[in-house]
Scaffold this motif. Structure first.
Motif, short mmCIF file in Angstrom:
data_model
loop_
_atom_site.label_atom_id
_atom_site.label_comp_id
_atom_site.label_asym_id
_atom_site.label_seq_id
_atom_site.Cartn_x
_atom_site.Cartn_y
_atom_site.Cartn_z
N THR A 1 45.46 35.63 32.64
CA THR A 1 45.02 36.97 33.03
C THR A 1 46.05 37.65 33.92
OG1 THR A 1 42.74 36.27 32.92
CG2 THR A 1 43.19 38.22 34.21
N ILE B 1 47.96 41.12 33.08
CA ILE B 1 47.88 42.31 33.93
C ILE B 1 49.27 42.86 34.18
CG2 ILE B 1 47.31 43.13 36.23
CD1 ILE B 1 45.11 41.03 36.29
N GLU C 1 47.44 41.06 45.07
CA GLU C 1 47.72 40.83 43.65
C GLU C 1 47.68 39.34 43.32
OE1 GLU C 1 48.28 42.96 41.17
OE2 GLU C 1 47.88 44.64 42.50
N VAL D 1 44.22 37.65 42.89
CA VAL D 1 43.39 37.90 41.70
C VAL D 1 43.21 36.65 40.84
CG1 VAL D 1 43.38 39.10 39.49
CG2 VAL D 1 43.69 40.37 41.58
N LEU E 1 35.90 40.89 34.29
CA LEU E 1 36.92 41.17 35.30
C LEU E 1 38.31 41.20 34.67
CD1 LEU E 1 35.64 39.07 38.28
CD2 LEU E 1 35.70 41.52 38.07
N THR E 2 38.57 40.27 33.71
CA THR E 2 39.85 40.30 33.02
C THR E 2 40.07 41.65 32.35
OG1 THR E 2 39.73 37.95 32.63
CG2 THR E 2 41.21 39.18 31.23
N THR F 1 38.60 44.52 33.03
CA THR F 1 38.73 45.62 33.99
C THR F 1 40.12 45.67 34.59
OG1 THR F 1 36.46 45.06 34.54
CG2 THR F 1 37.52 46.72 35.88
N TYR F 2 40.65 44.48 34.96
CA TYR F 2 41.98 44.46 35.57
C TYR F 2 43.04 44.93 34.57
CZ TYR F 2 40.40 41.85 39.66
OH TYR F 2 39.80 41.47 40.81
N GLN G 1 42.82 48.61 34.08
CA GLN G 1 43.36 49.32 35.24
C GLN G 1 44.89 49.35 35.18
OE1 GLN G 1 42.14 47.32 38.75
NE2 GLN G 1 41.34 49.19 39.69
#
Lengths: 245, 84
Positions: A133, A137, A173, A176, A232-233, A235-236, A239
């Motif tokens: 992940t 990101i 960062e 996360v 969450l993965t 969403t990040y 983003q």
């Protein structure tokens, strides 16, 4: 000895640790093959066999679906719906990956029902998932955003020429993947430990009622944590891919 | 009765593990607040029940993290024994 302090007399049959099965030497290091590896291979084998059967079935799909085809279509539609609902226009790029880790984590979490030690109750597995992940990101951030924007985000509450806030943002960062992996790991581990304690300490009266606890610790908690990890993965990543137009 | 240094460290580790899981109080309160507000939201808008439930569960699972850190510290102290 700690077990004796912890649990008094009946501590012999309590077992929730990872066991090494055999070891070998690799470049001077001793590498252990543990129960986690075996359980993860069993889970992978089940998923691969299911995927091959599903692939054959879909290739000979019929207009009026029978039961198995219905199940496959339901799984694909539900996962596509979840990913599409969160990621919007970025969904087609990631629906395969998110669906894969969703099914894998779900199967790993509920493998405690079938007598395996869940592979996600080993920090190695969840840290690997968290690191994937993390790299997703940042690779997507560098691909879709300008370096200037990334620098401005990194110095975020203060203006870009004053990078006092930079170390704190860097730490957040790095936190996360650690928090993602620890959350999944600790949830599954707590369920495993609770079930081991119940079967070990109350083995005389643990007849049928632990089934209810299995439903909570393995099915409910496992499904919720799978959903949270994937959510969450997504969403990040979403983003990181946001570009301001 | 002879108490060696290792015994003392093990006993103190057990006390420390007990103190570490007090961290469970915080997530308990937080999850209760989230569930209470979700119940209120369902009361005001019963049509959005599924959305509210999934949001509540997501938030609760994230709020649980700090309690799980306490649990992890307790497990490390009891089973990995880093101080002995």
């Amino acid at each position: 000895m700690t077990n004796a302090i912890l649990m008094g007399s009946g501590a012999d049959n309590i077992d929730f640790m990872i066991h090494g099965l055999f070891s070998y030497e690799l470049f001077g290091h001793t590498v252990w093959i543990t129960t986690s590896h075996v359980c993860i291979l069993i889970v992978m084998l089940i998923l691969i066999v299911f995927a091959i059967i599903a692939n054959r079935k879909i290739k000979h799909a019929t207009e009026v679906p029978d039961t198995f085809q219905n199940i496959i279509e339901l799984i694909v539609e539900k996962l596509g719906g979840i990913v599409g609902g969160v990621m919007g226009k970025n969904a087609p790029k990631f629906v395969n990956y998110i669906s894969t880790i969703f099914i894998f984590i779900l199967m790993s979490n509920i493998s405690g029902l079938f007598g395996l030690r869940p592979p996600t109750a080993d920090y190695g597995t969840t840290l690997a998932l968290g690191l994937i992940t993390f790299f997703l990101i940042h690779i997507n951030q560098f691909r879709y955003q300008k370096p200037k924007t990334i620098w401005r985000d990194m110095c975020s509450p203060l203006p870009p020429w004053l990078p006092i806030w930079l170390p704190i943002n860097l730490i957040s960062e790095v936190a996360v993947p650690i928090s993602l992996s620890l959350r999944l790991f600790a949830n599954v581990l707590s369920g495993t430990v609770m079930m081991a304690l119940i079967y070990g300490l109350l083995s005389k009266i643990a007849i049928i009622w632990p089934a209810a606890l299995h439903v909570y610790f393995d099915l409910f908690s496992g499904a919720i944590q799978t959903y949270v990890f994937c959510m969450l993965t997504m969403t990040y990543i979403n983003q990181a891919m946001e570009t301001e137009d | 009765m002879n108490i060696t240094g290792e015994d003392l460290i093990l006993a103190c580790s057990a006390i420390g593990a007990g103190l570490a899981v007090i961290a469970g109080i915080g997530p308990g309160i937080g999850q209760g607040i989230a569930a209470g507000h979700a119940a209120g939201a369902v009361g005001r808008n019963p049509g959005a029940k599924s959305d509210i439930t999934s949001t509540m569960l997501l938030g609760q699972a994230v709020a649980e993290t700090t309690g799980l850190y306490g649990l992890l510290v307790a497990m490390l102290l009891l089973f990995v024994k880093p101080l002995v």
